[in-house]
Design a protein around this motif. Structure first.
Motif, PDB file in Angstrom:
ATOM      1  N   PRO A   9      -0.536  38.916 105.038  1.00  0.00           N
ATOM      2  CA  PRO A   9      -2.000  38.920 105.168  1.00  0.00           C
ATOM      3  C   PRO A   9      -2.596  40.315 105.070  1.00  0.00           C
ATOM      4  O   PRO A   9      -3.696  40.492 104.537  1.00  0.00           O
ATOM      5  N   LEU A  10      -1.869  41.328 105.565  1.00  0.00           N
ATOM      6  CA  LEU A  10      -2.371  42.702 105.475  1.00  0.00           C
ATOM      7  C   LEU A  10      -2.428  43.167 104.021  1.00  0.00           C
ATOM      8  O   LEU A  10      -3.402  43.796 103.582  1.00  0.00           O
ATOM      9  N   ALA A  11      -1.366  42.849 103.250  1.00  0.00           N
ATOM     10  CA  ALA A  11      -1.339  43.225 101.845  1.00  0.00           C
ATOM     11  C   ALA A  11      -2.426  42.490 101.072  1.00  0.00           C
ATOM     12  O   ALA A  11      -3.074  43.059 100.184  1.00  0.00           O
ATOM     13  N   GLU A  12      -2.637  41.221 101.421  1.00  0.00           N
ATOM     14  CA  GLU A  12      -3.681  40.443 100.745  1.00  0.00           C
ATOM     15  C   GLU A  12      -5.059  41.032 101.037  1.00  0.00           C
ATOM     16  O   GLU A  12      -5.909  41.126 100.135  1.00  0.00           O
ATOM     17  N   ASN A  13      -5.278  41.452 102.272  1.00  0.00           N
ATOM     18  CA  ASN A  13      -6.556  42.076 102.615  1.00  0.00           C
ATOM     19  C   ASN A  13      -6.749  43.388 101.856  1.00  0.00           C
ATOM     20  O   ASN A  13      -7.875  43.724 101.461  1.00  0.00           O
ATOM     21  N   ALA A  14      -5.650  44.107 101.664  1.00  0.00           N
ATOM     22  CA  ALA A  14      -5.734  45.359 100.911  1.00  0.00           C
ATOM     23  C   ALA A  14      -6.137  45.093  99.466  1.00  0.00           C
ATOM     24  O   ALA A  14      -6.962  45.812  98.890  1.00  0.00           O
ATOM     25  N   VAL A  15      -5.566  44.042  98.882  1.00  0.00           N
ATOM     26  CA  VAL A  15      -5.918  43.688  97.509  1.00  0.00           C
ATOM     27  C   VAL A  15      -7.392  43.308  97.412  1.00  0.00           C
ATOM     28  O   VAL A  15      -8.101  43.721  96.481  1.00  0.00           O
ATOM     29  N   ILE A  16      -7.863  42.521  98.362  1.00  0.00           N
ATOM     30  CA  ILE A  16      -9.264  42.101  98.363  1.00  0.00           C
ATOM     31  C   ILE A  16     -10.192  43.310  98.476  1.00  0.00           C
ATOM     32  O   ILE A  16     -11.201  43.424  97.762  1.00  0.00           O
ATOM     33  N   ALA A  17      -9.834  44.239  99.363  1.00  0.00           N
ATOM     34  CA  ALA A  17     -10.663  45.430  99.547  1.00  0.00           C
ATOM     35  C   ALA A  17     -10.680  46.288  98.286  1.00  0.00           C
ATOM     36  O   ALA A  17     -11.725  46.802  97.877  1.00  0.00           O
ATOM     37  N   VAL A  18      -9.508  46.441  97.670  1.00  0.00           N
ATOM     38  CA  VAL A  18      -9.437  47.259  96.455  1.00  0.00           C
ATOM     39  C   VAL A  18     -10.216  46.611  95.324  1.00  0.00           C
ATOM     40  O   VAL A  18     -10.905  47.292  94.546  1.00  0.00           O
ATOM     41  N   CYS A  19     -10.128  45.313  95.175  1.00  0.00           N
ATOM     42  CA  CYS A  19     -10.880  44.612  94.132  1.00  0.00           C
ATOM     43  C   CYS A  19     -12.381  44.753  94.352  1.00  0.00           C
ATOM     44  O   CYS A  19     -13.141  44.957  93.395  1.00  0.00           O
ATOM     45  N   ALA A  20     -12.809  44.671  95.601  1.00  0.00           N
ATOM     46  CA  ALA A  20     -14.230  44.846  95.905  1.00  0.00           C
ATOM     47  C   ALA A  20     -14.680  46.262  95.565  1.00  0.00           C
ATOM     48  O   ALA A  20     -15.777  46.481  95.025  1.00  0.00           O
ATOM     49  N   LEU A  21     -13.817  47.235  95.859  1.00  0.00           N
ATOM     50  CA  LEU A  21     -14.136  48.622  95.530  1.00  0.00           C
ATOM     51  C   LEU A  21     -14.235  48.810  94.020  1.00  0.00           C
ATOM     52  O   LEU A  21     -15.162  49.452  93.510  1.00  0.00           O
ATOM     53  N   ALA A  22     -13.285  48.242  93.285  1.00  0.00           N
ATOM     54  CA  ALA A  22     -13.293  48.377  91.826  1.00  0.00           C
ATOM     55  C   ALA A  22     -14.521  47.719  91.221  1.00  0.00           C
ATOM     56  O   ALA A  22     -15.119  48.242  90.269  1.00  0.00           O
ATOM     57  N   ASP A  23     -14.921  46.571  91.754  1.00  0.00           N
ATOM     58  CA  ASP A  23     -16.094  45.870  91.232  1.00  0.00           C
ATOM     59  C   ASP A  23     -17.378  46.652  91.485  1.00  0.00           C
ATOM     60  O   ASP A  23     -18.351  46.522  90.729  1.00  0.00           O
ATOM     61  N   ALA A  24     -17.394  47.461  92.551  1.00  0.00           N
ATOM     62  CA  ALA A  24     -18.607  48.196  92.909  1.00  0.00           C
ATOM     63  C   ALA A  24     -18.732  49.524  92.183  1.00  0.00           C
ATOM     64  O   ALA A  24     -19.792  50.154  92.224  1.00  0.00           O
ATOM     65  N   THR A  25     -17.660  49.966  91.518  1.00  0.00           N
ATOM     66  CA  THR A  25     -17.701  51.272  90.869  1.00  0.00           C
ATOM     67  C   THR A  25     -18.554  51.224  89.617  1.00  0.00           C
ATOM     68  O   THR A  25     -18.698  50.188  88.971  1.00  0.00           O
ATOM     69  N   GLY A  26     -19.104  52.362  89.293  1.00  0.00           N
ATOM     70  CA  GLY A  26     -19.937  52.485  88.114  1.00  0.00           C
ATOM     71  C   GLY A  26     -20.409  53.919  87.996  1.00  0.00           C
ATOM     72  O   GLY A  26     -20.082  54.770  88.839  1.00  0.00           O
ATOM     73  N   PRO A  27     -21.167  54.234  86.948  1.00  0.00           N
ATOM     74  CA  PRO A  27     -21.666  55.607  86.759  1.00  0.00           C
ATOM     75  C   PRO A  27     -22.432  56.102  87.975  1.00  0.00           C
ATOM     76  O   PRO A  27     -23.358  55.453  88.465  1.00  0.00           O
ATOM     77  N   GLY A  28     -22.002  57.244  88.485  1.00  0.00           N
ATOM     78  CA  GLY A  28     -22.693  57.851  89.609  1.00  0.00           C
ATOM     79  C   GLY A  28     -22.396  57.249  90.962  1.00  0.00           C
ATOM     80  O   GLY A  28     -23.012  57.644  91.958  1.00  0.00           O
ATOM     81  N   GLN A  29     -21.476  56.290  91.033  1.00  0.00           N
ATOM     82  CA  GLN A  29     -21.210  55.608  92.303  1.00  0.00           C
ATOM     83  C   GLN A  29     -20.219  56.367  93.188  1.00  0.00           C
ATOM     84  O   GLN A  29     -20.215  56.192  94.401  1.00  0.00           O
ATOM     85  N   TRP A  30     -19.370  57.185  92.577  1.00  0.00           N
ATOM     86  CA  TRP A  30     -18.336  57.863  93.351  1.00  0.00           C
ATOM     87  C   TRP A  30     -18.889  59.130  93.986  1.00  0.00           C
ATOM     88  O   TRP A  30     -19.310  60.051  93.305  1.00  0.00           O
ATOM     89  N   SER A  31     -18.857  59.176  95.298  1.00  0.00           N
ATOM     90  CA  SER A  31     -19.153  60.408  96.015  1.00  0.00           C
ATOM     91  C   SER A  31     -17.836  61.110  96.322  1.00  0.00           C
ATOM     92  O   SER A  31     -16.762  60.514  96.214  1.00  0.00           O
ATOM     93  N   SER A  32     -17.919  62.373  96.726  1.00  0.00           N
ATOM     94  CA  SER A  32     -16.693  63.103  97.052  1.00  0.00           C
ATOM     95  C   SER A  32     -15.969  62.445  98.224  1.00  0.00           C
ATOM     96  O   SER A  32     -14.738  62.392  98.266  1.00  0.00           O
ATOM     97  N   GLY A  33     -16.734  61.926  99.182  1.00  0.00           N
ATOM     98  CA  GLY A  33     -16.116  61.255 100.324  1.00  0.00           C
ATOM     99  C   GLY A  33     -15.427  59.966  99.935  1.00  0.00           C
ATOM    100  O   GLY A  33     -14.337  59.654 100.438  1.00  0.00           O
ATOM    101  N   ALA A  34     -16.042  59.212  99.014  1.00  0.00           N
ATOM    102  CA  ALA A  34     -15.425  57.971  98.556  1.00  0.00           C
ATOM    103  C   ALA A  34     -14.145  58.242  97.791  1.00  0.00           C
ATOM    104  O   ALA A  34     -13.144  57.531  97.936  1.00  0.00           O
ATOM    105  N   VAL A  35     -14.168  59.290  96.970  1.00  0.00           N
ATOM    106  CA  VAL A  35     -12.966  59.661  96.233  1.00  0.00           C
ATOM    107  C   VAL A  35     -11.852  60.048  97.198  1.00  0.00           C
ATOM    108  O   VAL A  35     -10.693  59.645  97.047  1.00  0.00           O
ATOM    109  N   GLU A  36     -12.188  60.832  98.216  1.00  0.00           N
ATOM    110  CA  GLU A  36     -11.192  61.272  99.189  1.00  0.00           C
ATOM    111  C   GLU A  36     -10.594  60.086  99.938  1.00  0.00           C
ATOM    112  O   GLU A  36      -9.373  60.012 100.134  1.00  0.00           O
ATOM    113  N   ASP A  37     -11.436  59.141 100.345  1.00  0.00           N
ATOM    114  CA  ASP A  37     -10.938  57.970 101.068  1.00  0.00           C
ATOM    115  C   ASP A  37     -10.030  57.120 100.176  1.00  0.00           C
ATOM    116  O   ASP A  37      -8.971  56.647 100.623  1.00  0.00           O
ATOM    117  N   ALA A  38     -10.454  56.902  98.928  1.00  0.00           N
ATOM    118  CA  ALA A  38      -9.635  56.099  98.011  1.00  0.00           C
ATOM    119  C   ALA A  38      -8.314  56.793  97.709  1.00  0.00           C
ATOM    120  O   ALA A  38      -7.268  56.147  97.629  1.00  0.00           O
TER     121      ALA A  38
END
Length: 235
Positions: A9-38
């Motif tokens: 379940p932990l790995a599945e949650n990680a996949v869901i979170a990563v997919c949500a992050l990938a879907d939200a990315t776009g031009p100008g969406q990445w901040s330095s803090g977001a890059v560091e966290d990812a």
């Protein structure tokens, strides 16, 4: 039958979170803090997967070096700089990696591994001896003077063959374009990261024949053995 563990379940949650992050990315969406966290999440996941086996650790050990290069790039290059698409096919990472492999082999730098890690990074992994040879070769092609190590590199110089080779290679690669680095992996090999510009310039340098030495100003006498004088002698 698929075996289920408490990690599922932990790995599945990680996949869901990563997919949500990938879907939200776009031009100008990445901040330095977001890059560091990812990037941190990627490092943590890599460390966890590396515990599967020594073979898994060997396969994944290039990821921390790539993440470190990403952090350096984000610090020095605006996030929007890499969004423009390149139309020049010569800058395509696949083209660059295909050309770099035979260029290394032509100088007997065997046993190397060239990886394409996205559109902005190629890595070359060699043993310490070949990494040192590549550093010397690249420095000679650019006629780089011998340089004292920078303060941040001093602990690596002389710490061991691999550390010294990595520090030397990092200095040589810096003359071929931005976004380069060289680090020692857990296996003792040296991995170097190159931007497309640096990869192209390194390949061109390796494929360029060194200039031949200038001929002697004294003409050679053909067909005259020892003890013979020129035809004008004795006049």
């Amino acid at each position: 039958m698929k075996h289920s563990t408490s990690l599922d379940p932990l790995a599945e949650n990680a996949v869901i979170a990563v997919c949500a992050l990938a879907d939200a990315t776009g031009p100008g969406q990445w901040s330095s803090g977001a890059v560091e966290d990812a990037a941190t999440a990627l490092e943590v996941l890599t460390g966890a997967l590396s515990e599967l086996s020594p073979e898994a650790a060997e396969l994944l050990e290039v990821i921390p070096a790539a993440v470190a290069a990403l952090r350096e790039r984000v610090e020095h290059v605006p996030a929007t700089a890499g969004q423009a698409r390149r139309s020049d096919a010569a800058e395509d990472p696949v083209v660059l990696s295909t050309g770099l492999r035979p260029a290394l082999a032509a100088h007997n730098l065997t046993g190397h591994r060239v990886h394409q890690l996205g559109p902005a990074l190629l890595t070359v992994t060699l043993d310490a001896a070949h990494a040192q040879a590549l550093a010397v070769l690249l420095a000679a092609r650019r006629e780089l003077p011998r340089q004292a190590p920078a303060a941040e590199d001093e602990p690596r110089w002389g710490a061991g063959p691999a550390e010294t080779a990595a520090a030397s290679l990092a200095v040589s690669l810096a003359a071929y374009g931005p976004g380069t680095y060289a680090r020692v992996l857990a296996s003792g090999q040296v991995t170097a990261g190159l931007s497309p510009t640096a990869a192209r310039q390194v390949t061109e340098a390796l494929n360029t024949r060194p200039a031949s030495s200038a001929p002697s100003s004294r003409p050679r006498r053909r067909g005259l053995g020892h003890g013979w004088k020129g035809i004008d002698a004795g006049r």
